[in-house]
Design a protein around this motif. Structure first.
Motif, PDB file in Angstrom:
ATOM      1  N   UNK A 174       0.354  -0.745  -0.157  1.00 62.80           N
ATOM      2  CA  UNK A 174       0.424  -0.038  -0.070  1.00 62.80           C
ATOM      3  C   UNK A 174       0.812   1.060   0.103  1.00 62.80           C
ATOM      4  N   UNK A 175       0.812   1.912  -0.880  1.00 70.38           N
ATOM      5  CA  UNK A 175       1.572   3.546  -0.712  1.00 70.38           C
ATOM      6  C   UNK A 175       0.721   4.787  -0.351  1.00 70.38           C
ATOM      7  N   UNK A 176       1.198   5.744   0.705  1.00 73.13           N
ATOM      8  CA  UNK A 176       0.226   6.729   1.627  1.00 73.13           C
ATOM      9  C   UNK A 176      -0.546   5.822   2.916  1.00 73.13           C
ATOM     10  N   UNK A 177      -0.331   6.799   3.775  1.00 72.55           N
ATOM     11  CA  UNK A 177      -0.832   6.270   5.216  1.00 72.55           C
ATOM     12  C   UNK A 177      -1.568   7.463   5.724  1.00 72.55           C
ATOM     13  N   UNK A 178      -2.550   8.067   4.713  1.00 66.85           N
ATOM     14  CA  UNK A 178      -3.756   8.514   5.372  1.00 66.85           C
ATOM     15  C   UNK A 178      -4.709   8.394   5.252  1.00 66.85           C
ATOM     16  N   UNK A 179      -6.102   9.173   5.319  1.00 63.00           N
ATOM     17  CA  UNK A 179      -6.848   8.011   5.218  1.00 63.00           C
ATOM     18  C   UNK A 179      -6.921   7.704   4.304  1.00 63.00           C
ATOM     19  N   UNK A 180      -7.168   7.140   3.172  1.00 61.38           N
ATOM     20  CA  UNK A 180      -6.878   5.209   2.561  1.00 61.38           C
ATOM     21  C   UNK A 180      -6.182   4.816   2.616  1.00 61.38           C
ATOM     22  N   UNK A 181      -4.775   5.012   3.142  1.00 60.88           N
ATOM     23  CA  UNK A 181      -3.878   3.895   2.991  1.00 60.88           C
ATOM     24  C   UNK A 181      -4.398   3.270   4.817  1.00 60.88           C
ATOM     25  N   UNK A 182      -4.718   4.067   5.981  1.00 62.81           N
ATOM     26  CA  UNK A 182      -5.358   3.070   7.374  1.00 62.81           C
ATOM     27  C   UNK A 182      -6.826   2.342   6.925  1.00 62.81           C
ATOM     28  N   UNK A 183      -7.371   3.174   6.098  1.00 64.06           N
ATOM     29  CA  UNK A 183      -8.405   2.277   6.196  1.00 64.06           C
ATOM     30  C   UNK A 183      -8.196   1.108   5.256  1.00 64.06           C
ATOM     31  N   UNK A 184      -7.065   0.755   3.781  1.00 61.36           N
ATOM     32  CA  UNK A 184      -6.972   0.069   3.528  1.00 61.36           C
ATOM     33  C   UNK A 184      -6.548  -1.445   4.517  1.00 61.36           C
ATOM     34  N   UNK A 185      -5.063  -0.865   5.271  1.00 60.89           N
ATOM     35  CA  UNK A 185      -4.676  -1.444   5.705  1.00 60.89           C
ATOM     36  C   UNK A 185      -5.620  -2.224   6.779  1.00 60.89           C
ATOM     37  N   UNK A 186      -7.186  -1.465   7.322  1.00 59.00           N
ATOM     38  CA  UNK A 186      -7.820  -2.141   7.996  1.00 59.00           C
ATOM     39  C   UNK A 186      -8.053  -3.288   7.416  1.00 59.00           C
ATOM     40  N   UNK A 187      -8.763  -3.224   6.432  1.00 62.70           N
ATOM     41  CA  UNK A 187      -9.512  -3.609   5.444  1.00 62.70           C
ATOM     42  C   UNK A 187      -9.108  -5.300   5.163  1.00 62.70           C
ATOM     43  N   UNK A 188      -7.576  -5.066   4.967  1.00 60.45           N
ATOM     44  CA  UNK A 188      -6.680  -6.324   4.551  1.00 60.45           C
ATOM     45  C   UNK A 188      -6.649  -7.114   5.290  1.00 60.45           C
ATOM     46  N   UNK A 227     -13.486   5.491  -0.810  1.00 58.68           N
ATOM     47  CA  UNK A 227     -11.907   5.374  -0.893  1.00 58.68           C
ATOM     48  C   UNK A 227     -12.146   3.725  -0.188  1.00 58.68           C
ATOM     49  N   UNK A 228     -13.456   2.924   0.634  1.00 57.21           N
ATOM     50  CA  UNK A 228     -13.199   2.271   2.407  1.00 57.21           C
ATOM     51  C   UNK A 228     -14.141   1.284   0.192  1.00 57.21           C
ATOM     52  N   UNK A 229     -14.958   1.627  -0.313  1.00 55.34           N
ATOM     53  CA  UNK A 229     -15.356   0.433  -1.232  1.00 55.34           C
ATOM     54  C   UNK A 229     -13.789   0.343  -1.918  1.00 55.34           C
ATOM     55  N   UNK A 230     -13.514   1.059  -2.049  1.00 52.91           N
ATOM     56  CA  UNK A 230     -12.417   0.339  -3.155  1.00 52.91           C
ATOM     57  C   UNK A 230     -11.394  -0.657  -2.204  1.00 52.91           C
ATOM     58  N   UNK A 231     -11.359  -0.239  -0.693  1.00 50.50           N
ATOM     59  CA  UNK A 231     -10.776  -1.218  -0.378  1.00 50.50           C
ATOM     60  C   UNK A 231     -11.297  -2.609  -0.221  1.00 50.50           C
ATOM     61  N   UNK A 232     -12.868  -1.933   0.476  1.00 51.04           N
ATOM     62  CA  UNK A 232     -13.819  -3.284   0.155  1.00 51.04           C
ATOM     63  C   UNK A 232     -13.508  -4.438  -0.687  1.00 51.04           C
TER      64      UNK A 232
END
Length: 485
Positions: free
Chosen positions: A15-29, A400-405
């Motif tokens: 994952x590239x980036x630790x903002x809103x999207x990156x933190x949300x991506x980490x949780x979903x992964x 962004x959360x939909x994208x991660x899911x």
């Protein structure tokens, strides 16, 4: 070690980036695909992305926090429109609570990514201080937003070097700037400018907002009273969901009104501004754009703070164009001169999609302007790469959360069927359309660099949360996709 002495490591997902999207991506992964290894690469030395970078006075959310916050960690502060510092604290606490902060590698700037079909993996080039590393991953997920973090948009103003005061861009606000008792001119009329003006006035500055053209502005309460009532009546989780959908539907309804009945929307916004300012003349002169609402981004002012500052005389607005900077301020095309000790160039941001990473697929460089989006999360003919981009007419986090899911659904499907490669394929002759439905300056300036969208699903970058939620969480994950081992 690699052949050239660079460190190599393989992960399932980078994952590239630790903002809103990156933190949300980490949780979903880690919750939806817990058996996969992942890491988050962050070029800066701290998490938070936009909310860590922007430190100008008054910086705040321009979406309500029940939709900007994560659905898995509902926002529980009383303010529905929150200050940047509180948002940053929320992101840090969320990352710490779920152990996501342990997956972040700070000071790791991704500069290139090269895909190899025979190896079914990305080789990602990273700068870490003076060291250059190479990591490999099976799937690359870009959560770096679409702003250029290294520079903002700075027009070439005539006579700028002659100005004897201080010129500041909000993206790089100096911590030592004291504006109390100073004459400050804020150039711009977008979200940053309308945030800065009342905040600087509160700090004792004599502030003038200088705009070339007006912007549509709406006032919303800083506290959501409906949310307060719902949270007293329902448990936290259920109450958060109810308020979240209330806000989603309200935002969508007004956006649809601006598209279908723009005259009605113009009237509503003008009447609201007139009530707040107490002057129909000022609204006609300074707050009635020639374009329709949401042709450019609609600006939000909590509790009408901008209007209150103008009405009280602590701030002023001038609509004119700049002829030149002078030693002591700005001379306008009308001949009027604005005295200034400090000039703030709130002239906008620069778009840099995918963080400016050089993307190469099987030896061929793929420029972002040549790409077409798939469900707003992947690119045509680019394997095993996803991108997180939010809405322009609603909260960033909703999309962004939909994208991660959606990505996690895809990874699970690939695992179940033994696929190693997933790539969207578009039909021949599909019409291309601009990616973003805005005529804002930052979008026009980036027109030659942005990807395109198609003319029908799943090639649309829709601005509709409910339709996206249906398709990205329950739609056919194999639609228009090619899989291989």
């Amino acid at each position: 070690m690699g052949d050239n002495g660079v460190v190599t490591e393989h992960l399932d997902v980078l994952v590239v980036g630790a903002g809103l999207s990156g933190i949300g991506a980490g949780y979903r992964l880690q919750t939806m695909t817990p058996n996969r290894t992942y890491a988050i690469l962050e070029s800066r030395d701290s998490l938070g992305g936009t909310w860590d970078l922007f430190r100008y006075p008054g910086v705040r959310s321009d979406s309500d926090m029940m939709t900007l916050g994560f659905p898995f960690e509902p926002w529980n502060e009383p303010d529905a429109i929150a200050d940047g510092g509180k948002i940053l604290d929320y992101l840090r606490e969320t990352a710490r609570k779920y152990g996501i902060d342990q997956r972040i590698r700070f000071g790791h700037k991704v500069v290139g990514a090269s895909w190899s079909t025979p190896d079914a993996r990305w080789t990602v080039t990273v700068e870490h201080g003076a060291e250059r590393l190479e990591l490999t991953c099976s799937f690359l997920y870009l959560c770096s937003g679409y702003y250029d973090y290294e520079r903002g948009h700075e027009p070439d103003f005539p006579g700028r070097d002659s100005f004897e005061g201080r010129v500041v861009h909000p993206q790089f606000w100096p911590g030592d700037l004291d504006v109390a008792g100073q004459k400050v001119v804020v150039i711009g009329s977008g979200a940053t400018a309308v945030t800065l003006v009342p905040a600087l006035a509160d700090r004792g500055a004599d502030v003038t907002m200088l705009q070339r053209t007006p912007t549509w502005i709406t006032s919303l309460p800083r506290r959501d009273r409906v949310r307060d009532i719902v949270q007293r009546a329902l448990p936290v989780g259920a109450g958060g969901t109810v308020v979240r959908y209330k806000n989603v539907l309200t935002t969508m309804a007004f956006y649809e009104l601006t598209r279908r009945r723009p005259k009605v929307a113009r009237s509503l916004l003008s009447k609201g501004a007139t009530r707040s300012l107490g002057s129909a003349t000022m609204v006609a002169d300074h707050f009635t754009p020639t374009y329709d609402p949401w042709d450019q981004r609609l600006c939000l002012v909590p509790d009408g703070d901008l209007f209150e500052a103008l009405r009280s005389g602590r701030a002023h607005v001038v609509t004119d164009t700049i002829e030149t900077f002078t030693p002591h301020g700005i001379r306008l095309a009308s001949g009027r001169e604005l005295d200034a000790d400090v000039i703030v160039t709130a002239t906008g941001l620069r778009i840099k999609l995918a963080g400016g990473i050089d993307i190469v697929v099987d030896g061929e460089r793929r420029a972002t302007r040549d790409l077409t989006v798939y469900r707003g999360t992947m690119f045509v003919d680019v394997p095993n790469l996803a991108i997180s981009v939010g809405y322009v007419n609603a909260s960033w986090t909703l999309r962004s959360d939909l994208a991660s899911r959606h990505l996690c659904r895809l990874l699970t499907h690939m695992e179940h069927h033994g696929w190693r490669i997933a790539v969207p394929r578009a039909p021949e002759g599909m019409a291309a359309r601009p990616l973003l439905p805005l005529d804002s300056g930052y979008v026009r300036r980036a027109g030659d660099e942005l990807p395109h969208q198609g003319d029908t699903a799943p090639w649309l970058m829709r601005q509709n949360y409910l339709l996206d939620r249906r398709d990205m969480l329950r739609g056919d994950i194999t639609e228009a996709m090619s899989f291989s081992r």
